[in-house]
Design a protein around this motif. Structure first.
Motif, short mmCIF file in Angstrom:
data_model
loop_
_atom_site.label_atom_id
_atom_site.label_comp_id
_atom_site.label_asym_id
_atom_site.label_seq_id
_atom_site.Cartn_x
_atom_site.Cartn_y
_atom_site.Cartn_z
N ASP A 103 0.88 -1.21 0.03
CA ASP A 103 0.13 0.04 0.02
C ASP A 103 0.72 1.15 -0.04
OD1 ASP A 103 -2.33 -1.38 0.15
OD2 ASP A 103 -2.29 -1.43 2.37
N ILE A 104 1.93 1.22 1.01
CA ILE A 104 2.80 2.44 0.75
C ILE A 104 3.43 2.65 -0.55
CG2 ILE A 104 5.03 3.16 2.06
CD1 ILE A 104 3.91 1.80 4.58
N GLU A 105 3.97 1.67 -1.17
CA GLU A 105 4.69 1.60 -2.27
C GLU A 105 3.78 2.19 -3.26
OE1 GLU A 105 6.56 -1.87 -3.16
OE2 GLU A 105 8.14 -1.68 -1.81
N ASP A 106 2.50 1.67 -3.38
CA ASP A 106 1.41 2.30 -4.26
C ASP A 106 1.12 3.83 -4.13
OD1 ASP A 106 0.86 -0.06 -5.57
OD2 ASP A 106 -0.91 -0.53 -4.49
N LEU A 107 1.04 4.42 -2.80
CA LEU A 107 0.92 5.52 -2.56
C LEU A 107 2.03 6.43 -3.05
CD1 LEU A 107 -0.49 5.18 1.01
CD2 LEU A 107 -1.84 6.16 -1.05
N ALA A 108 3.16 6.13 -2.78
CA ALA A 108 4.40 6.58 -3.29
C ALA A 108 4.71 6.88 -4.68
CB ALA A 108 5.70 6.12 -2.61
N GLU A 109 4.06 5.59 -5.42
CA GLU A 109 4.11 5.59 -6.98
C GLU A 109 3.37 6.43 -7.41
OE1 GLU A 109 2.64 2.28 -10.16
OE2 GLU A 109 4.10 1.35 -8.78
N ALA A 110 2.02 6.74 -6.79
CA ALA A 110 0.92 7.60 -7.31
C ALA A 110 1.44 9.09 -7.05
CB ALA A 110 -0.43 7.63 -6.46
N LEU A 111 2.35 9.48 -6.06
CA LEU A 111 2.79 10.66 -5.65
C LEU A 111 3.96 11.04 -6.63
CD1 LEU A 111 2.61 10.77 -1.91
CD2 LEU A 111 1.26 12.29 -3.42
N ILE A 112 4.76 10.11 -7.16
CA ILE A 112 5.82 10.12 -8.06
C ILE A 112 5.02 10.26 -9.23
CG2 ILE A 112 7.60 9.04 -9.23
CD1 ILE A 112 8.38 7.50 -6.44
N ASN A 113 4.05 9.63 -9.82
CA ASN A 113 3.36 10.01 -11.11
C ASN A 113 2.83 11.11 -11.07
OD1 ASN A 113 4.40 7.45 -12.34
ND2 ASN A 113 2.50 6.48 -11.34
N GLN A 114 2.37 11.84 -10.21
CA GLN A 114 1.94 13.37 -10.19
C GLN A 114 2.85 14.16 -9.81
OE1 GLN A 114 -0.78 13.05 -6.73
NE2 GLN A 114 -1.95 11.63 -7.35
N GLN A 115 3.98 13.76 -9.71
CA GLN A 115 5.33 14.70 -9.70
C GLN A 115 5.04 15.76 -8.31
OE1 GLN A 115 6.42 16.56 -13.14
NE2 GLN A 115 6.53 14.83 -14.30
N ALA A 116 4.67 14.81 -7.21
CA ALA A 116 4.09 15.78 -6.08
C ALA A 116 5.64 15.72 -5.04
CB ALA A 116 3.13 15.15 -5.34
N PHE A 117 6.61 16.33 -5.66
CA PHE A 117 7.86 16.32 -4.99
C PHE A 117 7.90 17.51 -4.02
CE2 PHE A 117 8.40 14.17 -9.04
CZ PHE A 117 9.07 13.00 -8.63
N ASN A 118 8.76 17.36 -2.88
CA ASN A 118 9.02 18.45 -2.09
C ASN A 118 10.27 19.36 -2.63
OD1 ASN A 118 7.39 17.53 0.04
ND2 ASN A 118 9.19 16.31 0.78
N ASP A 119 10.40 20.31 -2.36
CA ASP A 119 11.43 21.29 -2.85
C ASP A 119 12.55 20.25 -3.03
OD1 ASP A 119 9.74 23.41 -3.22
OD2 ASP A 119 10.52 24.40 -1.39
N ASP A 120 13.11 19.67 -2.21
CA ASP A 120 14.42 18.67 -2.07
C ASP A 120 14.38 17.55 -2.89
OD1 ASP A 120 12.80 17.16 -0.52
OD2 ASP A 120 14.30 17.24 1.11
N GLY A 121 13.12 17.35 -3.61
CA GLY A 121 13.08 16.29 -4.66
C GLY A 121 12.42 14.91 -3.86
N SER A 122 12.28 14.95 -2.66
CA SER A 122 11.60 13.97 -1.87
C SER A 122 10.12 13.64 -2.04
CB SER A 122 12.07 14.02 -0.36
OG SER A 122 11.44 15.06 0.11
N ILE A 123 9.81 12.62 -1.56
CA ILE A 123 8.18 12.66 -1.59
C ILE A 123 7.88 12.15 0.04
CG2 ILE A 123 6.34 10.75 -2.10
CD1 ILE A 123 7.15 12.30 -4.37
N GLU A 124 6.75 12.75 0.51
CA GLU A 124 6.16 12.50 1.63
C GLU A 124 4.78 11.87 1.72
OE1 GLU A 124 6.48 15.65 4.98
OE2 GLU A 124 7.48 16.85 3.26
N LEU A 125 4.55 10.86 2.53
CA LEU A 125 3.40 10.04 2.61
C LEU A 125 3.02 10.52 3.96
CD1 LEU A 125 5.27 8.38 0.58
CD2 LEU A 125 3.34 6.72 0.64
N ASN A 126 2.63 11.51 4.26
CA ASN A 126 1.96 11.93 5.69
C ASN A 126 0.79 12.37 5.90
OD1 ASN A 126 4.78 11.71 6.62
ND2 ASN A 126 5.30 13.74 6.42
N HIS A 127 -0.09 11.92 4.66
CA HIS A 127 -1.43 12.50 4.57
C HIS A 127 -2.25 11.10 4.12
CE1 HIS A 127 -0.47 16.61 5.76
NE2 HIS A 127 0.39 16.43 4.74
N CYS A 128 -1.91 10.05 4.65
CA CYS A 128 -2.50 8.91 4.00
C CYS A 128 -4.10 8.67 4.65
CB CYS A 128 -1.66 7.50 4.51
SG CYS A 128 -0.01 7.55 3.75
#
Length: 93
Positions: free
Chosen positions: A68-93
């Motif tokens: 589930d976490i990998e699916d959420l991260a994959e969705a954020l990566i595909n949406q290009q929902a990166f932080n300013d430093d290029g990271s992805i945060e899954l803090n609003h699951c």
């Protein structure tokens, strides 16, 4: 599952930030991903107040919800929902 995004199995618990951190690789780029203790706990135990954060508990919860976490991260990566430093945060699951 998008085969162009690969997840490593080198997750670790960052005690100072109380989050599990892991990496994804997409088109040759290494992406730092993180999920907070609160979000991780909410994925596995909704409607339950989170227990105290600790390394062992966080990593057990992460492993139980890995897909589930990998699916959420994959969705954020595909949406290009990166932080300013290029990271992805899954803090609003």
């Amino acid at each position: 599952m998008n085969q162009s995004i690969l997840f490593s199995d080198n997750e670790y618990y960052n005690h100072d930030l109380q989050q599990v951190e892991f990496h994804a690789q997409c088109q040759g780029r290494l992406i730092h991903c993180m999920i907070s203790w609160e979000a991780l706990n909410a994925l596995e135990q909704p409607n339950t107040p989170p227990a105290s954060a600790n390394k062992e508990g966080a990593l057990v919860l992460f492993e139980a919800a890995r897909f589930d976490i990998e699916d959420l991260a994959e969705a954020l990566i595909n949406q290009q929902a990166f932080n300013d430093d290029g990271s992805i945060e899954l803090n609003h699951c």
